[in-house]
Motif scaffolding. Structure first.
Motif, mmCIF file in Angstrom:
data_model
loop_
_atom_site.group_PDB
_atom_site.id
_atom_site.type_symbol
_atom_site.label_atom_id
_atom_site.label_comp_id
_atom_site.label_asym_id
_atom_site.label_seq_id
_atom_site.Cartn_x
_atom_site.Cartn_y
_atom_site.Cartn_z
ATOM 1 N N LEU A 223 0.832 -1.204 0.000
ATOM 2 C CA LEU A 223 0.000 0.000 0.000
ATOM 3 C C LEU A 223 0.867 1.254 0.000
ATOM 4 O O LEU A 223 0.550 2.250 -0.664
ATOM 5 N N MET A 224 1.933 1.225 0.752
ATOM 6 C CA MET A 224 2.843 2.373 0.787
ATOM 7 C C MET A 224 3.483 2.606 -0.583
ATOM 8 O O MET A 224 3.750 3.741 -0.979
ATOM 9 N N ARG A 225 3.709 1.533 -1.322
ATOM 10 C CA ARG A 225 4.423 1.641 -2.600
ATOM 11 C C ARG A 225 3.513 2.110 -3.730
ATOM 12 O O ARG A 225 3.884 2.998 -4.509
ATOM 13 N N THR A 226 2.312 1.555 -3.841
ATOM 14 C CA THR A 226 1.431 1.850 -4.981
ATOM 15 C C THR A 226 0.160 2.596 -4.594
ATOM 16 O O THR A 226 -0.560 3.066 -5.471
ATOM 17 N N GLY A 227 -0.142 2.682 -3.295
ATOM 18 C CA GLY A 227 -1.367 3.353 -2.882
ATOM 19 C C GLY A 227 -2.596 2.500 -3.148
ATOM 20 O O GLY A 227 -2.505 1.325 -3.505
ATOM 21 N N ILE A 228 -3.769 3.097 -2.962
ATOM 22 C CA ILE A 228 -5.026 2.388 -3.187
ATOM 23 C C ILE A 228 -5.342 2.418 -4.685
ATOM 24 O O ILE A 228 -5.774 3.434 -5.228
ATOM 25 N N SER A 229 -5.092 1.313 -5.341
ATOM 26 C CA SER A 229 -5.322 1.211 -6.779
ATOM 27 C C SER A 229 -5.506 -0.250 -7.144
ATOM 28 O O SER A 229 -5.372 -1.144 -6.304
ATOM 29 N N LEU A 230 -5.815 -0.492 -8.410
ATOM 30 C CA LEU A 230 -5.967 -1.862 -8.907
ATOM 31 C C LEU A 230 -4.699 -2.346 -9.598
ATOM 32 O O LEU A 230 -4.662 -3.483 -10.099
ATOM 33 N N ASN A 231 -3.683 -1.515 -9.612
ATOM 34 C CA ASN A 231 -2.427 -1.864 -10.275
ATOM 35 C C ASN A 231 -1.463 -2.487 -9.257
ATOM 36 O O ASN A 231 -0.556 -1.829 -8.741
ATOM 37 N N PHE A 232 -1.693 -3.757 -8.921
ATOM 38 C CA PHE A 232 -0.841 -4.444 -7.959
ATOM 39 C C PHE A 232 -0.901 -5.948 -8.225
ATOM 40 O O PHE A 232 -1.703 -6.429 -9.025
ATOM 41 N N ASP A 233 -0.040 -6.679 -7.550
ATOM 42 C CA ASP A 233 0.035 -8.132 -7.692
ATOM 43 C C ASP A 233 -1.071 -8.775 -6.846
ATOM 44 O O ASP A 233 -1.011 -8.776 -5.624
ATOM 45 N N TRP A 234 -2.088 -9.323 -7.512
ATOM 46 C CA TRP A 234 -3.244 -9.865 -6.807
ATOM 47 C C TRP A 234 -2.898 -11.104 -5.990
ATOM 48 O O TRP A 234 -3.636 -11.488 -5.085
ATOM 49 N N SER A 235 -1.792 -11.742 -6.293
ATOM 50 C CA SER A 235 -1.397 -12.921 -5.522
ATOM 51 C C SER A 235 -0.925 -12.559 -4.112
ATOM 52 O O SER A 235 -0.753 -13.437 -3.258
ATOM 53 N N MET A 236 -0.731 -11.262 -3.857
ATOM 54 C CA MET A 236 -0.248 -10.831 -2.547
ATOM 55 C C MET A 236 -1.377 -10.615 -1.542
ATOM 56 O O MET A 236 -1.132 -10.290 -0.381
ATOM 57 N N LEU A 237 -2.630 -10.776 -1.974
ATOM 58 C CA LEU A 237 -3.758 -10.591 -1.061
ATOM 59 C C LEU A 237 -3.713 -11.630 0.056
ATOM 60 O O LEU A 237 -3.482 -12.819 -0.183
ATOM 61 N N ASN A 238 -3.951 -11.166 1.289
ATOM 62 C CA ASN A 238 -3.945 -12.072 2.438
ATOM 63 C C ASN A 238 -4.776 -11.466 3.575
ATOM 64 O O ASN A 238 -5.307 -10.359 3.442
ATOM 65 N N LEU A 239 -4.849 -12.191 4.682
ATOM 66 C CA LEU A 239 -5.645 -11.762 5.838
ATOM 67 C C LEU A 239 -4.783 -11.186 6.953
ATOM 68 O O LEU A 239 -5.255 -11.036 8.091
ATOM 69 N N ASP A 240 -3.552 -10.846 6.659
ATOM 70 C CA ASP A 240 -2.639 -10.401 7.717
ATOM 71 C C ASP A 240 -3.117 -9.137 8.425
ATOM 72 O O ASP A 240 -2.951 -8.998 9.641
ATOM 73 N N ASN A 241 -3.711 -8.197 7.669
ATOM 74 C CA ASN A 241 -4.181 -6.952 8.291
ATOM 75 C C ASN A 241 -5.281 -7.217 9.313
ATOM 76 O O ASN A 241 -5.295 -6.630 10.399
#
Length: 280
Positions: free
Chosen positions: A43-61
């Motif tokens: 989130l710090m790197r790309t912000g709130i957007s759809l341009n990211f690696d979807w495989s990184m989604l997790n429940l850690d937060n």
């Protein structure tokens, strides 16, 4: 094309148009929900957007919130307590005032209602200073009561209940008086149940306003353990670092009570707004 075909086509266009409007309105919420499953570093790197690696989604937060963020649940509890008390007291007192303005004739009635309408037009920011001075005088700074008391008789709620009560059948009041009922008995046992749609609609509006209230609690509350959710989440954004683990997932969790409140009162919401809005 016959009339039936025209009607069906118009209905389809209307449904499609409403679906598009709903998607536009829900898009920020969908983006927030997706972002809550992303790592904070991403989130710090790309912000709130759809341009990211979807495989990184997790429940850690969410895991972090439920296991390591005690202060978040302190803020959550504060907001729940303040909102619940505000809703109950606001419905109780505002419905009584609105009902009295609608069904009783007394000296100064119209002047009092004029004051209610006038206060509706006054921005809350103008009233903050005298209200804060009152809270200091009553020694209610940094307390639940300091946040709740100025909100329990909202002018908009009084106006709404007054408009709704104008449509109540006064014949029931006369019949109850003949049977020996007191004025309080008439209100609580006969008239208040008839005002259920207005109570449901105003419960949602007052609950939403109290739950999202930021400015007044920010002025009254001082200690971290008394903060409400809007203030607490705002403190996570600092010049020295941003705790996105709690901020994004915590923001999603704030939606849950409002959804529950709307589901509980939604059958009254439309009826209360439409009926209350057309009474003279």
């Amino acid at each position: 094309m016959n009339k039936r075909g025209t009607s069906n086509a118009l209905k389809w266009f209307t449904n499609i148009g409403m679906a598009i409007v709903c998607l536009i309105a829900l898009f920020p919420v969908i983006m927030l929900l997706i972002s809550s499953f992303r790592p904070s570093t991403e989130l710090m790197r790309t912000g709130i957007s759809l341009n990211f690696d979807w495989s990184m989604l997790n429940l850690d937060n969410y895991t972090y919130i439920f296991t390591q963020s005690a202060e978040y649940w302190t803020w959550y509890t504060n907001s729940l307590v303040i909102s619940a008390i505000t809703i109950v007291l606001s419905l109780f007192f505002s419905s009584m005032v609105g009902y009295a303005l609608a069904v009783y004739d007394f000296k100064g009635k119209h002047l009092f209602f004029t004051f209610v309408v006038f206060i509706l037009m006054v921005p809350f920011e103008i009233l903050m200073l005298p209200l804060f001075q009152m809270m200091i005088s009553f020694q209610l700074v940094n307390s639940y009561l300091g946040v709740i008391i100025p909100m329990i008789v909202a002018p908009i709620a009084v106006f709404f209940f007054r408009q709704y009560a104008l449509g109540l059948p006064v014949q029931l009041m006369d019949a109850a008086r003949i049977d020996g009922a007191t004025e309080y008995g008439i209100f609580f046992k006969i008239m208040l149940p008839l005002m259920a749609p207005s109570l449901g609609a105003m419960a949602i509006l007052q609950g939403l306003g109290s739950w999202n209230n930021f400015l007044w609690p920010l002025i009254v509350l001082r200690s971290n353990d008394m903060f409400t959710l809007p203030i607490g989440l705002a403190t996570l954004l600092t010049p020295y670092g941003n705790n996105y683990d709690v901020l994004i997932a915590g923001s999603v969790m704030t939606i849950v009570p409002i959804i529950i409140l709307f589901i509980f009162f939604q059958r009254y919401f439309v009826a209360g707004l439409t009926t209350g809005g057309v009474k003279g």
